[in-house]
Design a protein around this motif. Structure first.
Motif, PDB file in Angstrom:
ATOM      1  N   ARG A 206       0.816  -1.214   0.000  1.00 22.42           N
ATOM      2  CA  ARG A 206       0.000   0.000   0.000  1.00 22.42           C
ATOM      3  C   ARG A 206       0.850   1.265   0.000  1.00 22.42           C
ATOM      4  O   ARG A 206       0.641   2.173  -0.814  1.00 22.42           O
ATOM      5  CB  ARG A 206      -0.935  -0.003   1.206  1.00 22.42           C
ATOM      6  CG  ARG A 206      -1.823   1.239   1.287  1.00 22.42           C
ATOM      7  CD  ARG A 206      -2.707   1.207   2.522  1.00 22.42           C
ATOM      8  NE  ARG A 206      -1.920   1.140   3.743  1.00 22.42           N
ATOM      9  CZ  ARG A 206      -1.381   2.215   4.340  1.00 22.42           C
ATOM     10  NH1 ARG A 206      -1.540   3.423   3.816  1.00 22.42           N
ATOM     11  NH2 ARG A 206      -0.692   2.084   5.461  1.00 22.42           N
ATOM     12  N   LEU A 207       1.826   1.353   0.899  1.00 21.50           N
ATOM     13  CA  LEU A 207       2.649   2.559   0.978  1.00 21.50           C
ATOM     14  C   LEU A 207       3.492   2.746  -0.282  1.00 21.50           C
ATOM     15  O   LEU A 207       3.698   3.870  -0.731  1.00 21.50           O
ATOM     16  CB  LEU A 207       3.546   2.502   2.216  1.00 21.50           C
ATOM     17  CG  LEU A 207       2.844   2.710   3.560  1.00 21.50           C
ATOM     18  CD1 LEU A 207       3.842   2.570   4.701  1.00 21.50           C
ATOM     19  CD2 LEU A 207       2.160   4.067   3.616  1.00 21.50           C
ATOM     20  N   THR A 208       3.952   1.655  -0.840  1.00 17.21           N
ATOM     21  CA  THR A 208       4.707   1.739  -2.087  1.00 17.21           C
ATOM     22  C   THR A 208       3.824   2.285  -3.202  1.00 17.21           C
ATOM     23  O   THR A 208       4.228   3.181  -3.955  1.00 17.21           O
ATOM     24  CB  THR A 208       5.246   0.354  -2.488  1.00 17.21           C
ATOM     25  OG1 THR A 208       6.022  -0.188  -1.415  1.00 17.21           O
ATOM     26  CG2 THR A 208       6.101   0.447  -3.739  1.00 17.21           C
ATOM     27  N   LYS A 209       2.622   1.750  -3.277  1.00 19.71           N
ATOM     28  CA  LYS A 209       1.682   2.188  -4.317  1.00 19.71           C
ATOM     29  C   LYS A 209       1.371   3.676  -4.170  1.00 19.71           C
ATOM     30  O   LYS A 209       1.304   4.417  -5.161  1.00 19.71           O
ATOM     31  CB  LYS A 209       0.404   1.353  -4.229  1.00 19.71           C
ATOM     32  CG  LYS A 209      -0.529   1.514  -5.409  1.00 19.71           C
ATOM     33  CD  LYS A 209      -1.765   0.639  -5.248  1.00 19.71           C
ATOM     34  CE  LYS A 209      -1.412  -0.834  -5.225  1.00 19.71           C
ATOM     35  NZ  LYS A 209      -2.627  -1.687  -5.182  1.00 19.71           N
ATOM     36  N   GLU A 210       1.200   4.120  -2.943  1.00 16.30           N
ATOM     37  CA  GLU A 210       0.880   5.526  -2.704  1.00 16.30           C
ATOM     38  C   GLU A 210       2.046   6.451  -3.049  1.00 16.30           C
ATOM     39  O   GLU A 210       1.847   7.628  -3.344  1.00 16.30           O
ATOM     40  CB  GLU A 210       0.464   5.722  -1.239  1.00 16.30           C
ATOM     41  CG  GLU A 210      -0.862   5.074  -0.894  1.00 16.30           C
ATOM     42  CD  GLU A 210      -1.180   5.156   0.595  1.00 16.30           C
ATOM     43  OE1 GLU A 210      -0.332   5.681   1.362  1.00 16.30           O
ATOM     44  OE2 GLU A 210      -2.268   4.698   0.990  1.00 16.30           O
ATOM     45  N   THR A 211       3.257   5.917  -3.022  1.00 20.67           N
ATOM     46  CA  THR A 211       4.439   6.717  -3.344  1.00 20.67           C
ATOM     47  C   THR A 211       4.629   6.862  -4.852  1.00 20.67           C
ATOM     48  O   THR A 211       5.304   7.788  -5.310  1.00 20.67           O
ATOM     49  CB  THR A 211       5.693   6.078  -2.715  1.00 20.67           C
ATOM     50  OG1 THR A 211       5.460   5.867  -1.322  1.00 20.67           O
ATOM     51  CG2 THR A 211       6.917   6.950  -2.875  1.00 20.67           C
ATOM     52  N   CYS A 212       4.059   5.957  -5.630  1.00 21.90           N
ATOM     53  CA  CYS A 212       4.199   6.012  -7.088  1.00 21.90           C
ATOM     54  C   CYS A 212       3.486   7.229  -7.652  1.00 21.90           C
ATOM     55  O   CYS A 212       2.419   7.631  -7.172  1.00 21.90           O
ATOM     56  CB  CYS A 212       3.634   4.744  -7.723  1.00 21.90           C
ATOM     57  SG  CYS A 212       4.537   3.230  -7.299  1.00 21.90           S
ATOM     58  N   ASP A 213       4.057   7.799  -8.698  1.00 21.11           N
ATOM     59  CA  ASP A 213       3.406   8.926  -9.378  1.00 21.11           C
ATOM     60  C   ASP A 213       2.253   8.444 -10.248  1.00 21.11           C
ATOM     61  O   ASP A 213       1.262   9.165 -10.440  1.00 21.11           O
ATOM     62  CB  ASP A 213       4.426   9.670 -10.243  1.00 21.11           C
ATOM     63  CG  ASP A 213       5.486  10.362  -9.398  1.00 21.11           C
ATOM     64  OD1 ASP A 213       5.115  11.154  -8.516  1.00 21.11           O
ATOM     65  OD2 ASP A 213       6.681  10.090  -9.612  1.00 21.11           O
ATOM     66  N   PHE A 214       2.372   7.251 -10.801  1.00 23.70           N
ATOM     67  CA  PHE A 214       1.284   6.665 -11.576  1.00 23.70           C
ATOM     68  C   PHE A 214       1.458   5.153 -11.606  1.00 23.70           C
ATOM     69  O   PHE A 214       2.555   4.633 -11.356  1.00 23.70           O
ATOM     70  CB  PHE A 214       1.208   7.238 -13.004  1.00 23.70           C
ATOM     71  CG  PHE A 214       2.461   7.057 -13.817  1.00 23.70           C
ATOM     72  CD1 PHE A 214       2.621   5.962 -14.662  1.00 23.70           C
ATOM     73  CD2 PHE A 214       3.481   8.007 -13.772  1.00 23.70           C
ATOM     74  CE1 PHE A 214       3.770   5.797 -15.422  1.00 23.70           C
ATOM     75  CE2 PHE A 214       4.638   7.854 -14.531  1.00 23.70           C
ATOM     76  CZ  PHE A 214       4.781   6.753 -15.359  1.00 23.70           C
ATOM     77  N   LEU A 215       0.360   4.449 -11.887  1.00 20.49           N
ATOM     78  CA  LEU A 215       0.364   2.989 -11.988  1.00 20.49           C
ATOM     79  C   LEU A 215       0.119   2.591 -13.429  1.00 20.49           C
ATOM     80  O   LEU A 215      -0.742   3.164 -14.115  1.00 20.49           O
ATOM     81  CB  LEU A 215      -0.713   2.387 -11.087  1.00 20.49           C
ATOM     82  CG  LEU A 215      -0.585   2.664  -9.593  1.00 20.49           C
ATOM     83  CD1 LEU A 215      -1.744   2.021  -8.824  1.00 20.49           C
ATOM     84  CD2 LEU A 215       0.749   2.171  -9.052  1.00 20.49           C
ATOM     85  N   VAL A 216       0.869   1.602 -13.880  1.00 22.28           N
ATOM     86  CA  VAL A 216       0.805   1.208 -15.276  1.00 22.28           C
ATOM     87  C   VAL A 216       0.572  -0.297 -15.369  1.00 22.28           C
ATOM     88  O   VAL A 216       1.042  -1.066 -14.521  1.00 22.28           O
ATOM     89  CB  VAL A 216       2.108   1.621 -15.998  1.00 22.28           C
ATOM     90  CG1 VAL A 216       3.316   0.946 -15.366  1.00 22.28           C
ATOM     91  CG2 VAL A 216       2.056   1.319 -17.472  1.00 22.28           C
ATOM     92  N   ARG A 217      -0.162  -0.704 -16.384  1.00 18.65           N
ATOM     93  CA  ARG A 217      -0.424  -2.126 -16.593  1.00 18.65           C
ATOM     94  C   ARG A 217      -0.111  -2.500 -18.034  1.00 18.65           C
ATOM     95  O   ARG A 217      -0.104  -1.647 -18.935  1.00 18.65           O
ATOM     96  CB  ARG A 217      -1.885  -2.465 -16.282  1.00 18.65           C
ATOM     97  CG  ARG A 217      -2.886  -1.716 -17.118  1.00 18.65           C
ATOM     98  CD  ARG A 217      -4.334  -2.022 -16.713  1.00 18.65           C
ATOM     99  NE  ARG A 217      -5.261  -1.113 -17.345  1.00 18.65           N
ATOM    100  CZ  ARG A 217      -5.760  -1.244 -18.557  1.00 18.65           C
ATOM    101  NH1 ARG A 217      -5.396  -2.301 -19.299  1.00 18.65           N
ATOM    102  NH2 ARG A 217      -6.603  -0.370 -19.064  1.00 18.65           N
ATOM    103  N   LEU A 218       0.151  -3.780 -18.222  1.00 15.58           N
ATOM    104  CA  LEU A 218       0.350  -4.306 -19.563  1.00 15.58           C
ATOM    105  C   LEU A 218      -0.996  -4.724 -20.144  1.00 15.58           C
ATOM    106  O   LEU A 218      -1.834  -5.277 -19.430  1.00 15.58           O
ATOM    107  CB  LEU A 218       1.297  -5.503 -19.525  1.00 15.58           C
ATOM    108  CG  LEU A 218       2.766  -5.179 -19.262  1.00 15.58           C
ATOM    109  CD1 LEU A 218       3.538  -6.443 -18.907  1.00 15.58           C
ATOM    110  CD2 LEU A 218       3.394  -4.508 -20.484  1.00 15.58           C
TER     111      LEU A 218
END
Length: 249
Positions: A206-218
């Motif tokens: 969760r904390l890692t995800k919140e630190t990301c600027d954006f989330l990307v998927r294939l």
């Protein structure tokens, strides 16, 4: 730092083939020569690794699994880099890739990702120092020699390290997630990017995800849930490399 024991003839042969830095190889006194021992002796000689004949009881005492087959190799501790080393290598570059692993625990996946990092020209791989795969014989084998060329940085706090990449070195942090709102082909995977790959079972914390600027998927056309973490890292890293190539960098 202590050495790591690699037990058994096949395991030692694989370590030699993979280029694992070994301190010495111990062979039980009185062991009859055979094809596997011949290969161990030949490869050890080529690599300048000492072969020591020791009493079998010494191997029994050193064995963790009790299945040494008369052979135990002592591997030198892997010398991890620090995030500062990676950032120093990337200083001044318009395009730079760092692959960060959020509690990836399989050494084979770690080695495969390091191999990808080397092939695409990433400036380093970042891992946490706990609840994460260590550099083992399996990691060396999967890296196909790349562990000797890639900066593998180990830090205590992954989230804090990601924040440093953003604040101190002008990186954008992209988290890989099958639930990401952006498809890789449309996301801003160019320039200075930290690509964060989640654990094999749970994905990004969760904390890692919140630190990301954006989330990307294939994108996905088949029915299988997703690629494994090493395959996904390769696909996304090559998309970054493709963008660099299009920009003429």
């Amino acid at each position: 730092m202590t050495t790591t024991a690699i037990e058994g003839r096949n395991a030692v042969i694989e370590a030699l083939r993979a280029g694992v830095p070994l301190k010495r190889i111990m062979i039980a006194e009185g062991t009859k020569p055979d094809r596997s021992l011949d290969e161990i002796a030949r490869r050890a000689g080529e690599a300048g690794i000492a072969l020591d004949r020791v009493p079998k009881r010494a191997l029994d005492a050193a064995s963790e699994r009790g299945a040494h087959q008369g052979v135990i190799a002592e591997a030198k501790p892997y010398a991890y880099a620090r995030l500062d080393d990676v950032l120093a290598r990337a200083r001044g570059k318009k395009n730079s890739l760092i692959i960060a692993l959020d509690h990836v625990t399989d050494p084979g996946n770690l080695g495969a990702i390091v191999r990808t990092a080397e092939v695409v020209g990433a400036d380093g791989v970042l891992v946490a120092n706990r609840r994460a795969a260590a550099v083992t014989a399996a990691a060396y084998k999967a890296s196909a020699g790349a562990l000797s060329h890639v900066l593998l940085a180990q830090e205590a706090n992954l989230v804090r390290s990601l924040e440093r990449c953003k604040s101190d070195a002008s990186y954008w942090v992209a988290g890989a997630s099958e639930h990401g709102s952006q498809v890789a082909w449309d996301a801003a995977l160019e320039g200075r990017i930290v690509l964060v790959m989640g654990s094999e079972g749970d994905g990004l914390a969760r904390l890692t995800k919140e630190t990301c600027d954006f989330l990307v998927r294939l994108p996905q056309a088949g029915k299988v849930g997703s690629l494994n973490v090493a395959q996904a890292a390769t696909a996304l890293s090559y998309e970054w490399l493709r963008r660099c190539s299009l920009a003429g960098e």
